[in-house]
Design an enzyme around this catalytic site. Structure first.
Site, PDB file in Angstrom:
ATOM      1  N   GLU A 159       0.809  -1.231   0.000  1.00 25.30           N
ATOM      2  CA  GLU A 159       0.000   0.000   0.000  1.00 25.30           C
ATOM      3  C   GLU A 159       0.840   1.277   0.000  1.00 25.30           C
ATOM      4  O   GLU A 159       0.612   2.188   0.794  1.00 25.30           O
ATOM      5  CB  GLU A 159      -0.974  -0.028   1.200  1.00 25.30           C
ATOM      6  N   ASN A 200       2.137  -4.742  -3.418  1.00 24.51           N
ATOM      7  CA  ASN A 200       0.774  -5.171  -3.125  1.00 24.51           C
ATOM      8  C   ASN A 200      -0.058  -3.951  -2.732  1.00 24.51           C
ATOM      9  O   ASN A 200       0.409  -3.070  -2.019  1.00 24.51           O
ATOM     10  CB  ASN A 200       0.824  -6.166  -1.951  1.00 24.51           C
ATOM     11  N   HIS A 236     -10.111  -6.321  -2.611  1.00 28.01           N
ATOM     12  CA  HIS A 236     -11.197  -6.087  -1.639  1.00 28.01           C
ATOM     13  C   HIS A 236     -12.302  -5.321  -2.362  1.00 28.01           C
ATOM     14  O   HIS A 236     -12.250  -4.099  -2.493  1.00 28.01           O
ATOM     15  CB  HIS A 236     -10.695  -5.280  -0.441  1.00 28.01           C
ATOM     16  N   GLU A 265      -5.875 -10.838  -1.736  1.00 32.22           N
ATOM     17  CA  GLU A 265      -6.739 -10.713  -0.534  1.00 32.22           C
ATOM     18  C   GLU A 265      -8.208 -10.591  -0.926  1.00 32.22           C
ATOM     19  O   GLU A 265      -8.939  -9.760  -0.390  1.00 32.22           O
ATOM     20  CB  GLU A 265      -6.348  -9.465   0.274  1.00 32.22           C
ATOM     21  N   ASP A 267     -11.951 -10.432  -1.277  1.00 32.37           N
ATOM     22  CA  ASP A 267     -13.265 -10.623  -0.657  1.00 32.37           C
ATOM     23  C   ASP A 267     -14.219  -9.617  -1.297  1.00 32.37           C
ATOM     24  O   ASP A 267     -13.792  -8.636  -1.905  1.00 32.37           O
ATOM     25  CB  ASP A 267     -13.254 -10.559   0.875  1.00 32.37           C
TER      26      ASP A 267
HETATM   27  C1  XIL Z   1      -6.373  -6.944   8.083  1.00 35.11           C
HETATM   28  C2  XIL Z   1      -6.723  -8.194   8.889  1.00 35.11           C
HETATM   29  O1  XIL Z   1      -7.604  -8.977   8.144  1.00 35.11           O
HETATM   30  C3  XIL Z   1      -7.337  -7.817  10.212  1.00 35.11           C
HETATM   31  O2  XIL Z   1      -7.501  -8.972  11.037  1.00 35.11           O
HETATM   32  C4  XIL Z   1      -6.462  -6.795  10.938  1.00 35.11           C
HETATM   33  O3  XIL Z   1      -7.117  -6.360  12.108  1.00 35.11           O
HETATM   34  C5  XIL Z   1      -6.161  -5.602  10.044  1.00 35.11           C
HETATM   35  O4  XIL Z   1      -5.582  -6.059   8.834  1.00 35.11           O
HETATM   36  N1  XIL Z   1      -4.986  -4.978   3.581  1.00 35.11           N
HETATM   37  C6  XIL Z   1      -3.969  -5.803   4.015  1.00 35.11           C
HETATM   38  C7  XIL Z   1      -4.224  -6.752   5.127  1.00 35.11           C
HETATM   39  O5  XIL Z   1      -2.894  -5.821   3.408  1.00 35.11           O
HETATM   40  O6  XIL Z   1      -3.097  -6.987   5.903  1.00 35.11           O
HETATM   41  C8  XIL Z   1      -5.367  -6.304   5.994  1.00 35.11           C
HETATM   42  O7  XIL Z   1      -5.645  -7.344   6.940  1.00 35.11           O
HETATM   43  C9  XIL Z   1      -6.578  -5.970   5.152  1.00 35.11           C
HETATM   44  C10 XIL Z   1      -6.271  -4.855   4.199  1.00 35.11           C
END
Ligand code: XIL
Length: 349
Positions: A159, A200, A236, A265, A267
């Protein structure tokens, strides 16, 4: 379909697998996502919640059976591995790496350089820029050194850009300047030369100012000989925002550079309560990212950020939203789950 019933069909499936015609893609020898992904060149992964892995047998069995890569959801983050300066705690992360080995899975390391989930002791008030540079270098060598040879791919820098394509204002940018990204990748490569090193981010799946910034950065880093191997898109998504429609185009331009790509990641959250239209839209969201991955040469993995709503991060972070993973709190699969399986089985490269 409940995830738990899959073991029962396994024996039948194996008996059928030998009859695959030459040249055809092998039939999935069981109902798992992992079996569906086999032969596609794309690994299917999940983020793993280590407390759930220890306490919840159906969860643990699901991780083992359905996935062939795992990403620690939290336990490799800096605050977890170095809670006090120089005091390391690898226990939970080691447990995941061991679990993966026992189950024939690869591990995505997550993450080395980030603005979030850093330890409380790590502040600009406490350290000079020169000290912070040493601290970052030591962190990368300590963590990658500890896991050397056991991590397939690392999210080295997470990020680093804002939505408008400018570099995010972080402790690293302020103290070290923009060169911290190249430095991090160079150190990471020295620490574990075989690991694949990824950038990422989120909201970088389609073509936009942020992904344009990544495209420019990757070209610049490679021109300088910096070892960057992969472009990670978190994925996401949210049903109520709609889905980016230039994902394939975006993934393709990184692919053409010879860079590996991954959805890291995924979802697809929705405003609660759910209804069938949202659930159907969610399936399309999951499917569209997987399709883009399967349609390019160098997309190596597709990871969901949790596979059951029982442990999803979404309700805790996005008020009024949830149901973001492909299976519900009781491990009942949703249409998204079947879309992932079917997409693996139907879209071949
Ligand atoms: C999130 C986890 O899922 C949570 O459990 C934690 O509290 C905060 O982080 N981007 C990322 C991940 O790169 O590491 C994050 O994970 C979600 C957003």
């Amino acid at each position: 379909m409940r995830l738990g019933r899959i073991a029962a069909v396994l024996a039948v499936g194996i008996a059928m697998a030998g009859s695959t015609p030459a040249g055809a893609h092998p039939r999935a020898d069981d109902d798992s996502l992992r079996a569906a992904a086999r032969g596609s060149g794309v690994r299917i992964g999940t983020a793993v919640d280590m407390s759930a892995l220890a306490a919840d047998t159906p969860y643990r069995e699901g991780v083992a059976r359905e996935f062939d890569t795992v990403t620690p959801e939290n336990v490799m983050k800096w605050e977890a591995v170095e809670p006090q300066p120089g005091v390391y705690d690898w226990a939970a992360a080691d447990r995941l790496v061991d679990f993966a080995r026992q189950n024939g899975q690869l591990v995505r390391g997550h993450t080395l350089v980030w603005h979030s989930q850093n330890p409380a002791w790590l502040t600009e008030a406490t350290y000079t820029p020169a000290q912070l540079r040493t601290i970052l270098r030591n962190h990368i060598f300590a963590e990658m050194g500890h896991f050397k040879g056991r991590i397939w791919a690392w999210d080295v820098a997470n990020e680093v850009f804002n939505e408008d394509g400018t570099l995010r204002d972080t402790i690293w940018l302020r103290a070290l300047g923009p060169g911290y990204i190249a430095d991090a990748f160079r150190w990471a490569h020295q620490a574990d030369p075989k690991a694949l090193l990824f950038l990422n981010d989120y909201n970088n799946e389609g073509i936009n100012a942020k992904s344009d910034a990544y495209f420019a950065l990757v070209k610049q880093l490679r021109a300088q000989g910096v070892p960057v191997h992969g472009y990670g898109m978190q994925g996401h998504l949210a049903v109520h925002y709609g889905f980016p429609d230039t994902v394939l185009e975006n993934v393709r331009r990184f692919d053409k550079l010879g860079l590996k790509t991954a959805f890291t990641e995924v979802d697809v959250r929705m405003q609660l309560p759910t209804d069938s239209a949202k659930v159907q839209a969610q399936a399309e969201g999951f499917g569209s990212l997987l399709r883009a991955c399967l349609l390019v040469k160098h997309c190596v993995s597709y990871t969901v950020w949790g596979f059951t709503d029982k442990y999803s991060w979404v309700p805790g972070v996005f008020e009024g939203e949830g149901s973001a993973t492909p299976a519900d709190e009781n491990f009942q699969v949703k249409p998204a789950w079947n879309t992932l399986r079917d997409t693996f089985l139907l879209v071949r490269r």
